[in-house]
Design an enzyme around this catalytic site. Structure first.
Site, PDB file in Angstrom:
ATOM      1  NE  ARG A  76       2.581  -4.610   2.911  1.00 25.36           N
ATOM      2  CZ  ARG A  76       2.912  -3.602   3.693  1.00 25.36           C
ATOM      3  NH1 ARG A  76       4.185  -3.286   3.858  1.00 25.36           N
ATOM      4  NH2 ARG A  76       2.000  -2.876   4.277  1.00 25.36           N
ATOM      5  CE1 TYR A 204      -0.247 -11.421   4.335  1.00 23.14           C
ATOM      6  CE2 TYR A 204       1.456  -9.914   3.589  1.00 23.14           C
ATOM      7  CZ  TYR A 204       0.142 -10.153   3.940  1.00 23.14           C
ATOM      8  OH  TYR A 204      -0.767  -9.142   3.873  1.00 23.14           O
ATOM      9  CE  LYS A 213       0.241  -3.527  -2.105  1.00 30.03           C
ATOM     10  NZ  LYS A 213      -0.351  -3.414  -0.801  1.00 30.03           N
ATOM     11  CG  HIS A 233      -0.746   1.431  -1.475  1.00 28.75           C
ATOM     12  ND1 HIS A 233      -0.542   1.493  -0.119  1.00 28.75           N
ATOM     13  CD2 HIS A 233      -1.398   0.269  -1.689  1.00 28.75           C
ATOM     14  CE1 HIS A 233      -1.069   0.422   0.464  1.00 28.75           C
ATOM     15  NE2 HIS A 233      -1.587  -0.332  -0.463  1.00 28.75           N
ATOM     16  CB  SER A 255      -1.190  -1.467   4.501  1.00 29.30           C
ATOM     17  OG  SER A 255      -0.260  -1.342   3.451  1.00 29.30           O
ATOM     18  CB  CYS A 257      -5.974   2.990   6.033  1.00 30.39           C
ATOM     19  SG  CYS A 257      -4.789   2.853   7.385  1.00 30.39           S
ATOM     20  N   GLY A 258      -8.725   1.199   4.461  1.00 33.63           N
ATOM     21  CA  GLY A 258     -10.043   1.398   3.856  1.00 33.63           C
ATOM     22  C   GLY A 258     -10.128   1.502   2.344  1.00 33.63           C
ATOM     23  CG  ASN A 261     -14.193  -1.691   3.684  1.00 35.85           C
ATOM     24  OD1 ASN A 261     -15.278  -2.138   4.013  1.00 35.85           O
ATOM     25  ND2 ASN A 261     -13.055  -2.304   3.958  1.00 35.85           N
ATOM     26  CG  ASP A 282      -3.573  -2.837  -2.774  1.00 37.46           C
ATOM     27  OD1 ASP A 282      -3.726  -2.155  -1.747  1.00 37.46           O
ATOM     28  OD2 ASP A 282      -2.568  -3.529  -2.985  1.00 37.46           O
ATOM     29  CG  ASN A 372      -2.449  -8.643   7.321  1.00 37.20           C
ATOM     30  OD1 ASN A 372      -3.184  -7.853   6.734  1.00 37.20           O
ATOM     31  ND2 ASN A 372      -1.344  -9.134   6.759  1.00 37.20           N
ATOM     32  CB  SER A 373      -7.166 -13.350   8.435  1.00 36.81           C
ATOM     33  OG  SER A 373      -8.200 -12.569   8.987  1.00 36.81           O
ATOM     34  NE  ARG A 374      -4.052  -8.322   3.942  1.00 33.73           N
ATOM     35  CZ  ARG A 374      -4.137  -7.049   3.556  1.00 33.73           C
ATOM     36  NH1 ARG A 374      -4.704  -6.734   2.412  1.00 33.73           N
ATOM     37  NH2 ARG A 374      -3.648  -6.086   4.319  1.00 33.73           N
ATOM     38  CG  ASN A 501     -16.643   6.667   4.295  1.00 28.28           C
ATOM     39  OD1 ASN A 501     -16.826   7.342   5.313  1.00 28.28           O
ATOM     40  ND2 ASN A 501     -15.915   5.555   4.298  1.00 28.28           N
TER      41      ASN A 501
END
Ligand code: GTP
Ligand code: SPV
Ligand code: MN
Length: 589
Positions: A76, A204, A213, A233, A255, A257-258, A261, A282, A372-374, A501
């Site tokens: 972004r 992107y 977004k 978010h 962004s 930050c988990g 996951n 997200d 930042n590959s996705r 966690n």
């Protein structure tokens, strides 16, 4: 007049707008997407023929494809993102602003003839479960087949959007032109009053998958304030206890930050009978329900997730999700057409092609995959997908968790004293910047509610909206803050994170149900080391837990000054409650 192709609707406003935009952009063809499986196959073949996608090893990765973006276009770009409200104050000091008329003229100038020789894909899509009062319809017109195929995964695309729309004219208009993918001609612009998005010069994800977004957060937050709901978010998950009790939790982490996951967490063996279900990873749209609780839906239908660090140890559910039907962007490619990234299971491949198409070996200095590959993967592939994900009513939220990536200062977990204090904690979230946006990697910045890059109006008014929502809730969610990223003197993470966690999540769930203890501290309610279940966590002691729960007064003095910077920036619209909360915190410390 442009040929509108085989237009599949007679919705007058849709047809009129597509016609207008086709006349502006002058594509050679207009293709109307219907969202069908046959269409997905045909478009995929076309993308392979065009060299936009590469077919991966179908034995290892059935239905999976590979894409490399322009190396200048990998994240972004906040400096190119604009909120075009009538006045600058409405957009506020944390957003770039431009007058709507001027900006639209500039963008139309760039888009004029911009699709010559290309195809305009008309993408009808629905954000949210069919039939939900929270769901929204959008139309994205894009000259990127990659965007069409990604939108097919990320949204409910095609006929379902027309069904939700009916005869209404209430839909988001999104125009996307790649142009020459040059940073000098890159703009991601929002016109909230017209429910319009224009994005040019990028391909992107976050800049061009306009449902995500742009609509679901920037336009969504603007509409939410007007209409009395919240666009956040946030991931949404359901925790199922061994006795079947279900507790739904929303969590806002900046962004990379988990969120993905945490939303896919698998509890450690010790938590037998506990299960975490993913509602979303997200974005959450939330509104008060008739029973006075806050209900959340996930507007998306897929995951656009960070590849690096994803493996069978850290996130097995994600690995299973992306084993098929997935588009990989800017990861590394192995000679047998498999994918690789830093932090994938096993040894690195002896040779590979990096994300820029260059030869790579483990001795190479640069990373094989872009940080930042996705992956773009359908949520239906997730083994832990919550059944409620299609429930038009959403799920009732018991807790809201804020979090940031902080090497120091922020303890592992704390609970706010009340809603207003919780809003203050959300408003002062700080986090180290990640590769998800261009620039500033690693620097701590304020990222209120993880919405700094995504709030479609004045951030001060956004805090006020949060405060106001309390009055509409009989049972407001409890508010928490977590930090999985605290480090020791050698730069190692102090907390094991990922599945572990669950130990923190369990405390949060128990707090929501009034069955866990906590200590009062200047920052809020904190667990004592005895309140977090460490059973089965080898090599992690109560002393280690004390370290991650520690509050260092010297660090907090610095923290208060950093918080003050944001408040000064927002002073004109900052609710008084935030200043009172700051005073109280200073007094307690
Ligand atoms: P966006 O899609 O950008 O909004 O990101 P996200 O918040 O969904 O982040 P994601 O879950 O993809 O995680 C980003 C990175 O943080 C990945 O490299 C993860 O491996 C890493 N990560 C996630 N959870 C943890 C954790 O508990 N501890 C540590 N140390 N790293 C984590
Ligand atoms: C983020 O940056 O927060 C993302 C990825 O989730 S993107 O959709 O590109 O914004
Ligand atoms: Mn995100």
């Amino acid at each position: 007049m442009s040929n509108l192709g085989s237009c599949n609707t007679n919705h007058p406003a849709v047809v009129a707008w597509v016609k207008e935009m086709a006349e502006l952009c002058q594509p050679d063809r207009v293709y109307w997407c219907n969202g069908s499986e046959a269409e997905r196959r045909a478009l995929t073949e076309q993308a392979v023929a065009d060299g936009v996608l590469l077919k991966l090893n179908q034995e290892k990765l059935p239905g999976c494809y590979y894409h490399r973006s322009n190396p200048n276009d990998v994240a972004r770009v906040e400096q190119c993102t604009y909120i075009c409200t009538d006045t600058e104050t409405e957009a506020g000091p944390t957003n770039n602003w431009a007058p709507p008329k001027e900006m639209k003229e500039r963008l139309h100038g760039l888009a004029r003839g911009g699709m010559k020789g290309r195809t305009m894909y008309v993408i009808p899509y629905l954000m949210g479960p069919p039939g939900s009062s929270l769901s929204k319809v959008g139309f994205e017109l894009s000259d990127s087949i990659y965007v069409a195929l990604n939108m097919r995964i990320m949204t409910r695309m095609g006929d379902v959007a027309y069904e939700q729309l009916g005869e209404s004219d209430d839909f988001n208009r999104g125009l996307h032109c790649m142009l020459d993918v040059h940073p000098d001609r890159r703009y991601i612009c929002h016109f909230p009053r017209e429910n319009l998005i224009i994005s040019v010069g990028s391909a992107y994800g976050g800049n061009v998958l306009l449902g995500k977004k742009c609509l679901a957060l920037r336009i969504g937050s603007y509409l939410g304030r007007q209409e009395g709901w919240m666009a956040e978010h946030m991931l949404v998950l359901g925790v199922e206890a061994p006795n079947g009790e279900k507790t739904y939790i929303a969590a806002a982490f900046p962004s990379a930050c988990g969120k993905t996951n945490f939303a896919m967490l698998i509890p450690p063996a010790h938590f037998q009978g506990w299960k975490v279900w993913t509602v979303g990873d997200d974005i959450a749209w939330m509104k008060p329900g008739p029973d006075g609780r806050l209900y959340a839906i996930n507007p998306e239908a897929g995951y656009f997730g960070v590849a690096p660090g994803t493996n069978y140890q850290s996130n097995p559910n994600a690995m299973k999700t992306i084993a098929r039907d997935t588009i990989y962007t800017n990861v590394a490619l192995t000679p047998d057409l498999d994918v690789w990234w830093e932090g994938k299971d096993g040894d690195p491949p002896p040779v590979a092609t990096d994300w820029q198409g260059r030869p790579w070996t483990p001795a190479s200095k640069e990373k094989a995959a872009h940080p930042n590959s996705r992956f773009t993967a359908p949520m239906a592939n997730n083994p832990a997908l919550a059944a409620e994900v299609n429930d038009p009513n959403g799920v009732p939220i018991s807790a809201i968790i804020f979090g940031g990536r902080r090497a120091s200062t922020m303890p592992l977990v704390l609970q706010a004293f009340n809603w207003v204090h919780g809003v203050f904690i959300g408003a002062t979230v700080g986090s180290e910047m990640t590769a998800a946006a261009v620039g500033g990697m690693g620097q701590v910045r304020r990222d209120p509610m993880a919405m700094l890059p995504f709030c479609g109006y004045n951030m001060g008014d956004y805090f006020r909206h949060w405060l106001r929502m309390r009055k509409r809730l009989k049972y407001p969610p409890r508010i928490f803050h977590v930090n999985w990223f605290r480090k020791d003197g050698e730069g190692r993470f102090l907390w094991p994170g990922f599945g572990e966690n669950m130990r923190v999540l369990k405390w949060i769930v128990d707090r929501c149900h009034g069955r866990a203890d906590a200590n009062e501290t200047p920052l809020g309610w904190l667990p004592g080391p005895q309140h977090i279940d460490l059973a089965g966590l080898d090599g992690f002691t109560t002393e280690d837990l004390e370290k991650v729960l520690d509050i260092d007064l010297e660090e907090w003095r610095r923290e208060l000054i950093m918080q003050e910077e944001l408040f000064l920036k927002l002073y004109a619209h900052l609710p008084k409650e935030m200043i009172f909360q700051r005073e109280l915190l200073v007094a307690r410390l």
